[in-house]
Write an enzyme that holds these catalytic residues in place. Structure first.
Site, PDB file in Angstrom:
ATOM      1  N   HIS A  31       0.820  -1.221   0.000  1.00  0.00           N
ATOM      2  CA  HIS A  31       0.000   0.000   0.000  1.00  0.00           C
ATOM      3  C   HIS A  31       0.854   1.270   0.000  1.00  0.00           C
ATOM      4  O   HIS A  31       0.738   2.081  -0.920  1.00  0.00           O
ATOM      5  CB  HIS A  31      -1.003  -0.033   1.161  1.00  0.00           C
ATOM      6  CG  HIS A  31      -1.702   1.262   1.391  1.00  0.00           C
ATOM      7  ND1 HIS A  31      -2.509   1.850   0.441  1.00  0.00           N
ATOM      8  CD2 HIS A  31      -1.688   2.115   2.449  1.00  0.00           C
ATOM      9  CE1 HIS A  31      -2.961   2.996   0.910  1.00  0.00           C
ATOM     10  NE2 HIS A  31      -2.483   3.182   2.117  1.00  0.00           N
ATOM     11  N   GLU A  59       0.868   4.657  13.301  1.00  0.00           N
ATOM     12  CA  GLU A  59      -0.114   3.809  13.972  1.00  0.00           C
ATOM     13  C   GLU A  59       0.563   2.589  14.609  1.00  0.00           C
ATOM     14  O   GLU A  59       0.131   2.126  15.649  1.00  0.00           O
ATOM     15  CB  GLU A  59      -1.146   3.297  12.957  1.00  0.00           C
ATOM     16  CG  GLU A  59      -1.908   4.406  12.259  1.00  0.00           C
ATOM     17  CD  GLU A  59      -3.035   4.945  13.133  1.00  0.00           C
ATOM     18  OE1 GLU A  59      -3.963   4.167  13.413  1.00  0.00           O
ATOM     19  OE2 GLU A  59      -2.976   6.113  13.522  1.00  0.00           O
ATOM     20  N   ASP A  60       1.575   2.075  13.942  1.00  0.00           N
ATOM     21  CA  ASP A  60       2.094   0.763  14.324  1.00  0.00           C
ATOM     22  C   ASP A  60       3.495   0.760  14.913  1.00  0.00           C
ATOM     23  O   ASP A  60       3.916  -0.226  15.482  1.00  0.00           O
ATOM     24  CB  ASP A  60       2.085  -0.166  13.101  1.00  0.00           C
ATOM     25  CG  ASP A  60       0.744  -0.153  12.411  1.00  0.00           C
ATOM     26  OD1 ASP A  60      -0.228  -0.564  13.056  1.00  0.00           O
ATOM     27  OD2 ASP A  60       0.667   0.286  11.256  1.00  0.00           O
ATOM     28  N   ASP A 122      -3.271   8.514  -1.421  1.00  0.00           N
ATOM     29  CA  ASP A 122      -3.632   7.459  -0.473  1.00  0.00           C
ATOM     30  C   ASP A 122      -5.050   6.971  -0.783  1.00  0.00           C
ATOM     31  O   ASP A 122      -5.308   5.771  -0.917  1.00  0.00           O
ATOM     32  CB  ASP A 122      -3.546   8.045   0.944  1.00  0.00           C
ATOM     33  CG  ASP A 122      -3.851   7.045   2.037  1.00  0.00           C
ATOM     34  OD1 ASP A 122      -3.623   5.839   1.816  1.00  0.00           O
ATOM     35  OD2 ASP A 122      -4.332   7.460   3.114  1.00  0.00           O
ATOM     36  N   ASP A 241     -21.150  15.029 -27.085  1.00  0.00           N
ATOM     37  CA  ASP A 241     -19.692  15.187 -27.121  1.00  0.00           C
ATOM     38  C   ASP A 241     -18.955  13.896 -26.788  1.00  0.00           C
ATOM     39  O   ASP A 241     -17.890  13.915 -26.216  1.00  0.00           O
ATOM     40  CB  ASP A 241     -19.232  16.338 -26.229  1.00  0.00           C
ATOM     41  CG  ASP A 241     -19.980  16.371 -24.908  1.00  0.00           C
ATOM     42  OD1 ASP A 241     -20.656  15.373 -24.606  1.00  0.00           O
ATOM     43  OD2 ASP A 241     -19.889  17.369 -24.203  1.00  0.00           O
TER      44      ASP A 241
HETATM   45 MN    MN Z   1      -2.894   4.684   3.744  1.00  0.00          MN
END
Ligand code: MN
Length: 512
Positions: A31, A59-60, A122, A241
């Site tokens: 990711h 976060e981790d 993201d 169009d």
């Molecule tokens: Mn992310």
């Protein structure tokens, strides 16, 4: 030459996410890599790419802000913290919090525009892998994307990213509509492609004869743009169009030359010629637009622009990455200047953010700046409606439903009765009073409303009533006049004669 820093970011992110998997089943690190890749493909700077690799580590991983600053520098740290802050927000479907969410995203944007560019990348990657989520979450993400993120991408002129996000969001939000449009497009694909190729050939020959170096590409309409037209009440057959071409030339002067040369051979529809070179859109978009009667009378939408204009048209504010270091020459210097001005807007917002002010004032000031042309108002039930600035209760009513507009007899805003030409403001709560016995809108409303949607619907109402009568009268007058001038009906009703008349009077067809 900046690979070393990016390598370090990657190594750290790799270790940090080791053992984690995404809901898609792949290793988590794919990711951040994908997000970094999206940003690299728009030539983002090393800080943004580095921050992309690190954007989910807070976060981790146990790393303090100070440690991160020391390891990767202040810039990267600031961007990572900015995007983490935005990502932590728990978006809610309730309309009351929508504006607040706008604000929070904009705060991130205000600190550094690269935060929002990273946030967009993201989200784009998350949309590409949205298939892995349960339906309810898919819809929520898709809705939020269309309500909050794509308008920001639009403001920043990042059309390429915006367009992909819109199509992906629509695919999950309204799959039936999406696949319906897709299928219809596929049915006519071969025919359209053949026509575009043939027209491309003709224009290339024409421009080459006139010594204009150029490239031409066929251009696919985005599914979302078709959806929006259909949603505005256009019929499939009226969207003319679909056949679209883009011509690239080297200089601004050649844009105008190419337009003139094309017009000398293919008749343009007068109202569809737009000069966004002399008057760029607020997001700096520049191009010439025209719609012409091409081969076999098919209408072709043609955009003409320089390669430089294309860069800005596709990437918007992100285009400044490409020019930041290597700006040389007049055009580039000018462009850099424009970019600086644009960035100044964000710097001003940053200053606003630092001044002590209430949330409400902040939201107001920022929305004023960034969403200048759009206001958000509420129905009594709390649904949000987006209208262009200057809209009145008439626009609101027709946005809700034609029936509401046609039967409207009055309006209340924030509990008080207002005149129909009242200019709606952000956060107004609007209630429309209707009466089923109302004979319908008044012609005066056409002057009081602001959106094309309301105007069209009011006109449609009167057209339904008046059309037959007008047609009959018109035909009588025409016949009498032709008789007076001793012109035979059959001499008048010829395609080229009528075509000329329509062009002169700027009407689309003889009935009009
Ligand atoms: Mn992310």
């Amino acid at each position: 030459e900046d690979l070393e820093l990016i390598d370090e970011c990657y190594d750290f992110a790799f270790k940090c996410h080791q053992g984690q998997r995404r809901i898609t089943g792949e290793d988590y690190i794919y990711h951040p890599i994908s997000v970094a890749y999206i940003l690299a493909s728009i030539n983002a700077d090393k800080e943004t790419i580095g921050a992309a690799l690190l954007h989910d580590v807070l976060e981790d991983c146990n790393i303090t802000r100070e440690e991160m600053e020391e390891k990767f520098g202040k810039e990267i740290t600031k961007i990572v913290y900015g995007v983490t802050k935005i990502n932590k927000l728990n978006f809610n479907d309730e309309s009351e919090v929508l504006i607040a969410n706008h604000r929070k995203i904009i705060v991130g944007l205000a600190e550094d525009v690269r935060v929002i560019i990273l946030k967009l990348a993201d989200r784009l990657n998350n949309l590409r892998t949205l298939w892995a989520l349960p339906e309810e979450k898919q819809k929520k993400k898709a809705k939020e994307t269309l309500e909050i993120l794509t308008p920001i991408a639009d403001r920043l002129g990042m059309n390429k990213m915006k367009s992909e996000m819109e199509d992906l969001a629509l695919r999950y939000l309204k799959p039936d509509t999406y696949f319906d449009i897709l299928e219809k497009l596929n049915q006519t694909k071969a025919e359209r492609e053949a026509l575009v190729l043939e027209m491309q050939d003709k224009i290339t020959t024409l421009l080459t004869e006139n010594d204009i170096k150029h490239e031409i590409k066929g251009r696919a309409k985005s599914i979302y743009s078709i959806y929006k037209k259909l949603a505005k009440g256009r019929k499939w057959n009226d969207i003319y169009d679909f056949l679209a071409l883009r011509v690239f030339v080297n200089t601004e002067q050649e844009c105008y030359q190419a337009l003139g040369i094309i017009h000398s051979k293919y008749r343009p529809i007068p109202k569809r010629v737009k000069d966004y070179i002399a008057s760029p859109k607020t997001n700096m978009y520049q191009s010439l637009h025209t719609t012409v009667f091409g081969i076999d009378g098919h209408l072709f939408e043609i955009q003409i622009r320089t390669y430089e204009m294309d860069e800005v048209a596709e990437r918007g504010i992100a285009a400044h990455f490409a020019y930041k270091e290597s700006a040389t020459g007049q055009g580039k210097a000018e462009f850099k200047n424009q970019m600086e001005q644009k960035l100044q807007v964000f710097r001003n917002i940053l200053e606003l953010n630092n001044e002590a002010q209430t949330d409400e004032e902040f939201v107001h000031n920022v929305t004023e700046d960034l969403f200048k042309d759009t206001i958000y108002v509420f129905t009594p039930k709390g649904d949000v409606l987006e209208l262009s600035k200057g809209s009145t209760p008439i626009d609101f009513a027709y946005k809700v439903h034609s029936q509401v507009g046609d039967k409207m007899v009055g309006a209340t805003v924030n509990g008080s009765i207002v005149p129909l030409d009242y200019k709606l403001k952000d956060n107004d709560i609007v209630s429309i009073r209707t009466n089923q016995n109302s004979p319908g809108p008044s012609r005066e409303w056409l002057q009081l409303c602001n959106t094309a949607q309301a105007k069209n619907k009011i006109k449609a109402f009167f057209n339904r009533i008046d059309k037959d009568e007008y047609l009959k009268n018109g035909e009588e007058i025409l016949k009498e006049e032709l008789k007076r001038r001793k012109i035979a009906l059959s001499d008048f009703y010829k395609d080229d004669v009528i075509g000329k008349a329509l062009e002169e009077y700027k009407y689309n067809n003889i009935e009009e």
